[in-house]
Design a protein around this motif. Structure first.
Motif, PDB file in Angstrom:
ATOM      1  N   SER A   6     114.713  90.470  61.391  1.00  0.00           N
ATOM      2  CA  SER A   6     114.848  89.131  60.857  1.00  0.00           C
ATOM      3  C   SER A   6     113.601  88.334  61.196  1.00  0.00           C
ATOM      4  CB  SER A   6     116.090  88.439  61.442  1.00  0.00           C
ATOM      5  OG  SER A   6     115.955  88.306  62.842  1.00  0.00           O
ATOM      6  N   VAL A   7     113.354  87.288  60.421  1.00  0.00           N
ATOM      7  CA  VAL A   7     112.176  86.457  60.621  1.00  0.00           C
ATOM      8  C   VAL A   7     112.620  85.020  60.831  1.00  0.00           C
ATOM      9  CG1 VAL A   7     110.038  85.614  59.618  1.00  0.00           C
ATOM     10  CG2 VAL A   7     110.759  87.972  59.194  1.00  0.00           C
ATOM     11  N   SER A   8     112.166  84.421  61.919  1.00  0.00           N
ATOM     12  CA  SER A   8     112.428  83.018  62.182  1.00  0.00           C
ATOM     13  C   SER A   8     111.281  82.496  63.028  1.00  0.00           C
ATOM     14  CB  SER A   8     113.756  82.826  62.929  1.00  0.00           C
ATOM     15  OG  SER A   8     113.664  83.341  64.239  1.00  0.00           O
ATOM     16  N   LEU A   9     111.169  81.176  63.117  1.00  0.00           N
ATOM     17  CA  LEU A   9     110.108  80.581  63.929  1.00  0.00           C
ATOM     18  C   LEU A   9     110.256  80.992  65.384  1.00  0.00           C
ATOM     19  CD1 LEU A   9     107.686  78.699  64.177  1.00  0.00           C
ATOM     20  CD2 LEU A   9     109.293  76.789  64.471  1.00  0.00           C
ATOM     21  N   ARG A  10     111.485  81.028  65.873  1.00  0.00           N
ATOM     22  CA  ARG A  10     111.726  81.396  67.265  1.00  0.00           C
ATOM     23  C   ARG A  10     111.297  82.831  67.536  1.00  0.00           C
ATOM     24  NH1 ARG A  10     117.566  81.057  70.432  1.00  0.00           N
ATOM     25  NH2 ARG A  10     116.827  81.827  72.449  1.00  0.00           N
ATOM     26  N   ASN A  11     111.681  83.750  66.638  1.00  0.00           N
ATOM     27  CA  ASN A  11     111.298  85.147  66.817  1.00  0.00           C
ATOM     28  C   ASN A  11     109.797  85.329  66.690  1.00  0.00           C
ATOM     29  OD1 ASN A  11     113.954  85.872  67.165  1.00  0.00           O
ATOM     30  ND2 ASN A  11     114.258  86.437  65.018  1.00  0.00           N
ATOM     31  N   SER A  12     109.192  84.597  65.755  1.00  0.00           N
ATOM     32  CA  SER A  12     107.753  84.725  65.539  1.00  0.00           C
ATOM     33  C   SER A  12     106.964  84.254  66.752  1.00  0.00           C
ATOM     34  CB  SER A  12     107.335  83.935  64.297  1.00  0.00           C
ATOM     35  OG  SER A  12     107.982  84.432  63.137  1.00  0.00           O
ATOM     36  N   LEU A  13     107.375  83.141  67.343  1.00  0.00           N
ATOM     37  CA  LEU A  13     106.686  82.624  68.512  1.00  0.00           C
ATOM     38  C   LEU A  13     106.966  83.472  69.744  1.00  0.00           C
ATOM     39  CD1 LEU A  13     107.222  78.771  68.056  1.00  0.00           C
ATOM     40  CD2 LEU A  13     105.175  80.116  67.548  1.00  0.00           C
ATOM     41  N   GLY A  14     108.094  84.175  69.735  1.00  0.00           N
ATOM     42  CA  GLY A  14     108.475  84.988  70.883  1.00  0.00           C
ATOM     43  C   GLY A  14     107.512  86.118  71.169  1.00  0.00           C
ATOM     44  N   VAL A  15     106.811  86.600  70.147  1.00  0.00           N
ATOM     45  CA  VAL A  15     105.888  87.712  70.369  1.00  0.00           C
ATOM     46  C   VAL A  15     104.727  87.300  71.268  1.00  0.00           C
ATOM     47  CG1 VAL A  15     106.463  88.768  68.154  1.00  0.00           C
ATOM     48  CG2 VAL A  15     104.518  87.191  68.296  1.00  0.00           C
ATOM     49  N   PHE A  16     104.443  85.987  71.335  1.00  0.00           N
ATOM     50  CA  PHE A  16     103.337  85.513  72.168  1.00  0.00           C
ATOM     51  C   PHE A  16     103.725  85.428  73.638  1.00  0.00           C
ATOM     52  CE2 PHE A  16     102.275  83.807  67.949  1.00  0.00           C
ATOM     53  CZ  PHE A  16     100.978  84.271  67.827  1.00  0.00           C
ATOM     54  N   THR A  17     105.013  85.530  73.932  1.00  0.00           N
ATOM     55  CA  THR A  17     105.458  85.490  75.324  1.00  0.00           C
ATOM     56  C   THR A  17     105.986  86.829  75.808  1.00  0.00           C
ATOM     57  OG1 THR A  17     107.662  84.740  74.638  1.00  0.00           O
ATOM     58  CG2 THR A  17     106.026  83.049  75.165  1.00  0.00           C
ATOM     59  N   SER A  18     106.090  87.805  74.906  1.00  0.00           N
ATOM     60  CA  SER A  18     106.552  89.133  75.298  1.00  0.00           C
ATOM     61  C   SER A  18     105.407  89.909  75.934  1.00  0.00           C
ATOM     62  CB  SER A  18     107.078  89.904  74.081  1.00  0.00           C
ATOM     63  OG  SER A  18     106.010  90.212  73.196  1.00  0.00           O
ATOM     64  N   ALA A  19     105.748  90.839  76.815  1.00  0.00           N
ATOM     65  CA  ALA A  19     104.730  91.658  77.483  1.00  0.00           C
ATOM     66  C   ALA A  19     103.917  92.446  76.461  1.00  0.00           C
ATOM     67  CB  ALA A  19     105.388  92.603  78.484  1.00  0.00           C
ATOM     68  N   ALA A  20     104.606  92.985  75.440  1.00  0.00           N
ATOM     69  CA  ALA A  20     103.907  93.782  74.428  1.00  0.00           C
ATOM     70  C   ALA A  20     102.954  92.925  73.609  1.00  0.00           C
ATOM     71  CB  ALA A  20     104.920  94.466  73.508  1.00  0.00           C
ATOM     72  N   GLY A  21     103.395  91.721  73.253  1.00  0.00           N
ATOM     73  CA  GLY A  21     102.535  90.836  72.477  1.00  0.00           C
ATOM     74  C   GLY A  21     101.303  90.408  73.254  1.00  0.00           C
ATOM     75  N   ILE A  22     101.508  90.040  74.519  1.00  0.00           N
ATOM     76  CA  ILE A  22     100.380  89.632  75.359  1.00  0.00           C
ATOM     77  C   ILE A  22      99.430  90.798  75.586  1.00  0.00           C
ATOM     78  CG2 ILE A  22      99.739  88.808  77.657  1.00  0.00           C
ATOM     79  CD1 ILE A  22     102.396  87.281  77.709  1.00  0.00           C
ATOM     80  N   HIS A  23      99.992  91.996  75.771  1.00  0.00           N
ATOM     81  CA  HIS A  23      99.136  93.170  75.974  1.00  0.00           C
ATOM     82  C   HIS A  23      98.265  93.443  74.749  1.00  0.00           C
ATOM     83  CE1 HIS A  23      97.813  97.095  77.397  1.00  0.00           C
ATOM     84  NE2 HIS A  23      98.070  97.549  76.196  1.00  0.00           N
ATOM     85  N   GLN A  24      98.859  93.344  73.586  1.00  0.00           N
ATOM     86  CA  GLN A  24      98.095  93.591  72.359  1.00  0.00           C
ATOM     87  C   GLN A  24      96.984  92.554  72.184  1.00  0.00           C
ATOM     88  OE1 GLN A  24      98.049  96.069  70.403  1.00  0.00           O
ATOM     89  NE2 GLN A  24      99.834  97.189  71.124  1.00  0.00           N
ATOM     90  N   LEU A  25      97.280  91.302  72.495  1.00  0.00           N
ATOM     91  CA  LEU A  25      96.262  90.263  72.382  1.00  0.00           C
ATOM     92  C   LEU A  25      95.119  90.493  73.364  1.00  0.00           C
ATOM     93  CD1 LEU A  25      98.517  87.089  71.980  1.00  0.00           C
ATOM     94  CD2 LEU A  25      97.034  88.114  70.242  1.00  0.00           C
ATOM     95  N   ALA A  26      95.470  90.815  74.609  1.00  0.00           N
ATOM     96  CA  ALA A  26      94.440  91.057  75.625  1.00  0.00           C
ATOM     97  C   ALA A  26      93.595  92.272  75.276  1.00  0.00           C
ATOM     98  CB  ALA A  26      95.095  91.243  77.000  1.00  0.00           C
ATOM     99  N   ASN A  27      94.251  93.344  74.849  1.00  0.00           N
ATOM    100  CA  ASN A  27      93.524  94.561  74.509  1.00  0.00           C
ATOM    101  C   ASN A  27      92.654  94.350  73.262  1.00  0.00           C
ATOM    102  OD1 ASN A  27      93.212  97.598  74.987  1.00  0.00           O
ATOM    103  ND2 ASN A  27      93.828  97.545  72.844  1.00  0.00           N
ATOM    104  N   SER A  28      93.167  93.597  72.291  1.00  0.00           N
ATOM    105  CA  SER A  28      92.394  93.321  71.079  1.00  0.00           C
ATOM    106  C   SER A  28      91.152  92.498  71.410  1.00  0.00           C
ATOM    107  CB  SER A  28      93.257  92.569  70.060  1.00  0.00           C
ATOM    108  OG  SER A  28      94.358  93.353  69.658  1.00  0.00           O
ATOM    109  N   TYR A  29      91.336  91.503  72.271  1.00  0.00           N
ATOM    110  CA  TYR A  29      90.176  90.703  72.693  1.00  0.00           C
ATOM    111  C   TYR A  29      89.145  91.580  73.391  1.00  0.00           C
ATOM    112  CZ  TYR A  29      87.215  87.635  75.421  1.00  0.00           C
ATOM    113  OH  TYR A  29      86.118  87.036  75.983  1.00  0.00           O
ATOM    114  N   LEU A  30      89.603  92.415  74.314  1.00  0.00           N
ATOM    115  CA  LEU A  30      88.708  93.294  75.060  1.00  0.00           C
ATOM    116  C   LEU A  30      87.914  94.203  74.135  1.00  0.00           C
ATOM    117  CD1 LEU A  30      90.834  94.411  78.133  1.00  0.00           C
ATOM    118  CD2 LEU A  30      88.526  93.482  78.227  1.00  0.00           C
ATOM    119  N   PHE A  31      88.607  94.894  73.252  1.00  0.00           N
ATOM    120  CA  PHE A  31      87.945  95.844  72.367  1.00  0.00           C
ATOM    121  C   PHE A  31      86.977  95.125  71.430  1.00  0.00           C
ATOM    122  CE2 PHE A  31      88.044  99.027  68.791  1.00  0.00           C
ATOM    123  CZ  PHE A  31      87.358 100.014  69.493  1.00  0.00           C
TER     124      PHE A  31
END
Length: 258
Positions: A6-31
């Motif tokens: 499902s898609v909602s604003l709450r779910n969409s913003l939640g990826v920025f606070t999840s461990a997986a979302g933060i890891h992907q952002l950090a790794n993407s920045y690094l690479f």
């Protein structure tokens, strides 16, 4: 319904606070920043700017580059361990994919970035500025056919320091490329991180998840229970799972390929 489906604003913003979302952002920045600085920014600036201006620019960029890379690598390592808590009990089990990847981030990215930031970078920059001062004092470039003994010594020291820095940075590039590719091929899908989901993956004798296993997501539904055996034969692999004992009415299965 599962947040994965499902898609909602709450779910969409939640990826920025999840461990997986933060890891992907950090790794993407690094690479991204590592590849850009190593293969594009540095070479283009070297060809475009006068040598001393290029050196001055790099002396300002390197501390920011190495410091931000160190911070991002620390975040990437911490979130990766949170995503794979089994790493804590198998720190020396290098045959396990997640454990090996944690070491890849720690020893291949974080440690080299810290070394370049705290020691190697200042070492290279210090020799470079010392050589700049000697060039002004002697009135000739370090590439002069007849350099002074002091200039010869500085040239030798700079070549050594710059080579060490370049090799350490190359280690970071290789480690990041390996981890990014591994995460794309074997990392847990978004489905496994959805609330209420259960993770069930085919494993080998050592407990290592198979590359082409499944993520199982359950959510409330009015459908009858699903029974049977499900098989994945993609890329020559075979994975099977019987849902007869694992489901309770009402529920259905959704498979997300890893």
């Amino acid at each position: 319904m599962s947040s994965y489906n499902s898609v909602s604003l709450r779910n969409s913003l939640g990826v920025f606070t999840s461990a997986a979302g933060i890891h992907q952002l950090a790794n993407s920045y690094l690479f991204g920043v590592t590849v850009w600085h190593t293969f594009f920014n540095g070479p283009i600036a070297y060809k475009t700017l006068p040598r001393m201006q290029f050196g001055n620019l790099q002396s300002k960029l390197f501390p920011v580059y190495f410091a931000s890379a160190s911070a991002a690598a620390a975040i990437a390592l911490a979130t990766f361990i949170k995503i794979h808590p089994e790493i804590r009990s198998s720190v020396w089990s290098f045959s396990r994919g997640p454990t090996f990847q944690a070491w890849t981030i720690g020893a291949g990215v974080l440690l080299p970035s810290l070394l370049n930031w705290a020691a190697i970078g200042p070492w290279v920059t210090g020799i470079m500025f010392e050589r700049h001062r000697l060039e002004k004092r002697e009135g000739k470039a370090y590439t002069d056919p007849e350099p002074s003994e002091e200039m010869k010594t500085l040239n030798s020291r700079f070549i050594t320091a710059h080579s060490v820095s370049s090799i350490v940075n190359l280690v970071v590039v290789i480690a990041l490329a390996w981890h990014t590719a591994w995460t794309g091929a074997n990392g847990r899908s978004t489905a496994s991180l959805a609330r209420g989901s259960t993770h069930a993956a085919t494993v080998d004798a050592q407990g290592v998840p198979a590359p082409h296993s499944f993520e199982v997501v359950r959510w409330a539904s009015a459908h009858p229970p699903v029974t049977g055996t499900f098989r994945d034969r993609s890329l020559g692999g075979t994975s099977s799972m019987n849902s007869r004992d694992s489901l309770r009415k009402p529920s259905i299965l959704m498979f997300a390929h890893r």
